[in-house]
Motif scaffolding. Structure first.
Motif, PDB file in Angstrom:
ATOM      1  N   ILE A   1       0.853  -1.190   0.000  1.00  0.00           N
ATOM      2  CA  ILE A   1       0.000   0.000   0.000  1.00  0.00           C
ATOM      3  C   ILE A   1       0.891   1.243   0.000  1.00  0.00           C
ATOM      4  CG2 ILE A   1      -1.808   1.292   1.175  1.00  0.00           C
ATOM      5  CD1 ILE A   1      -2.774  -1.265   2.449  1.00  0.00           C
ATOM      6  N   ILE A   2       0.578   2.172  -0.881  1.00  0.00           N
ATOM      7  CA  ILE A   2       1.327   3.419  -0.994  1.00  0.00           C
ATOM      8  C   ILE A   2       0.417   4.573  -0.578  1.00  0.00           C
ATOM      9  CG2 ILE A   2       2.659   4.932  -2.507  1.00  0.00           C
ATOM     10  CD1 ILE A   2       2.895   2.482  -4.431  1.00  0.00           C
ATOM     11  N   PRO A   3       0.512   5.060   0.650  1.00  0.00           N
ATOM     12  CA  PRO A   3      -0.295   6.222   1.040  1.00  0.00           C
ATOM     13  C   PRO A   3       0.171   7.463   0.282  1.00  0.00           C
ATOM     14  CG  PRO A   3       0.571   5.054   2.962  1.00  0.00           C
ATOM     15  CD  PRO A   3       1.320   4.550   1.772  1.00  0.00           C
ATOM     16  N   ALA A   4      -0.770   8.222  -0.255  1.00  0.00           N
ATOM     17  CA  ALA A   4      -0.421   9.423  -1.019  1.00  0.00           C
ATOM     18  C   ALA A   4      -1.450  10.507  -0.741  1.00  0.00           C
ATOM     19  CB  ALA A   4      -0.363   9.109  -2.513  1.00  0.00           C
ATOM     20  N   ARG A   5      -0.994  11.623  -0.222  1.00  0.00           N
ATOM     21  CA  ARG A   5      -1.903  12.741   0.026  1.00  0.00           C
ATOM     22  C   ARG A   5      -1.388  13.986  -0.696  1.00  0.00           C
ATOM     23  NH1 ARG A   5      -0.719  16.134   4.597  1.00  0.00           N
ATOM     24  NH2 ARG A   5       1.366  15.717   5.422  1.00  0.00           N
ATOM     25  N   TYR A   6      -2.318  14.817  -1.090  1.00  0.00           N
ATOM     26  CA  TYR A   6      -1.964  16.030  -1.838  1.00  0.00           C
ATOM     27  C   TYR A   6      -1.430  17.110  -0.916  1.00  0.00           C
ATOM     28  CZ  TYR A   6      -2.281  19.667  -5.408  1.00  0.00           C
ATOM     29  OH  TYR A   6      -1.982  20.662  -6.306  1.00  0.00           O
ATOM     30  N   ALA A   7      -2.071  17.244   0.244  1.00  0.00           N
ATOM     31  CA  ALA A   7      -1.699  18.307   1.179  1.00  0.00           C
ATOM     32  C   ALA A   7      -0.360  17.996   1.833  1.00  0.00           C
ATOM     33  CB  ALA A   7      -2.771  18.472   2.241  1.00  0.00           C
ATOM     34  N   SER A   8       0.561  18.938   1.737  1.00  0.00           N
ATOM     35  CA  SER A   8       1.863  18.815   2.394  1.00  0.00           C
ATOM     36  C   SER A   8       2.328  20.216   2.747  1.00  0.00           C
ATOM     37  CB  SER A   8       2.878  18.137   1.478  1.00  0.00           C
ATOM     38  OG  SER A   8       4.181  18.201   2.021  1.00  0.00           O
TER      39      SER A   8
END
Length: 246
Positions: free
Chosen positions: A6-13
């Protein structure tokens, strides 16, 4: 034993908004991570966990697999737990950082091999420290091990302290290790640890793995000789492109 990557990916950084979508020599970062993970022989399936439609659009463009998650997760581990409930039948989950576009599949397979031992419930990778720059860098978590290669403690400080030795001699006196931020969990353990409340040690060091140790879990480690290159800032991206080239 079936393993799900599983690769967690979020836009907000805070430091680099939208970094999963940044272009790295013709490919988005999230595409590069996904392709590297899919090359790992130990994984039966790979899925990207995200809550952002812009990332989903990019995943669809390159033909990857994704799972839509809630937006309120506090960590990648929490996001992995939600996805694990949507993909039944997997014994082990490997949490692959979404900001390491050149992660080596060999590292994923090394971590996966920890679960050949049925006693292992949690695992991560570590690497020997050879330079004072890394040794005293508080952005790099250090880890202390027991005789079974299990983590005893993680800290942003340099541990263990070398009493009666000058700092320039510490590397000569002791083999220090740094933590490589890729995790593996049995699915059952993953679902349990994400129900735990943040612990005092975790809050003190801002390291979520301390919550697991403080609650009595053992974390198996394996030593990798390979370096990882995470993109936390635009400056990191420039460095990685210079190192990796393509």
């Amino acid at each position: 034993m079936a393993k799900l990557g599983i690769i967690p990916a979020r836009y907000a950084s805070t430091r680099f908004p939208g970094k999963p979508l940044i272009d790295i020599n013709g490919k988005s970062m999230i595409q590069r991570v996904y392709e590297q993970a899919c090359s790992a022989a130990s994984l039966d399936q790979v899925v990207i966990a995200t809550d952002d439609e812009r990332i989903i659009a990019e995943i669809k463009r390159f033909g990857g697999e994704y799972a839509l998650t809630r937006a309120d997760h506090q960590s990648g581990t929490d996001r992995c737990a939600e996805v694990a409930t949507k993909y039944p039948g997997f014994d082990v989950v490997i949490n692959i950082q979404g900001d390491e576009p050149f992660i080596d599949p060999v590292q994923i397979d090394l971590l996966s091999s920890c679960f050949e031992d049925p006693q292992v419930k949690l695992a991560t990778l570590i690497k020997k420290i050879y330079t004072e720059e890394e040794l005293f860098n508080q952005s790099i978590p250090k880890v202390v091990l027991n005789s079974n290669q299990e983590a005893i403690y993680f800290s942003r400080q340099t541990i263990p302290f070398q009493r009666n030795k000058a700092p320039q001699d510490w590397l000569k006196a002791f083999q220090f290790y740094k933590h490589i931020g890729i995790y593996g969990y049995t699915t059952e353990t993953l679902l349990r640890i994400t129900q735990l409340e943040p612990s005092t040690l975790e809050l003190a060091e801002s390291l979520e793995q301390l919550r697991w140790l403080e609650n009595g879990y053992k974390i198996k480690t394996k030593v990798t000789d390979l370096e990882t290159f995470a993109v936390d800032t635009p400056e990191d991206l420039e460095i990685i492109i210079r190192i990796k080239g393509n």
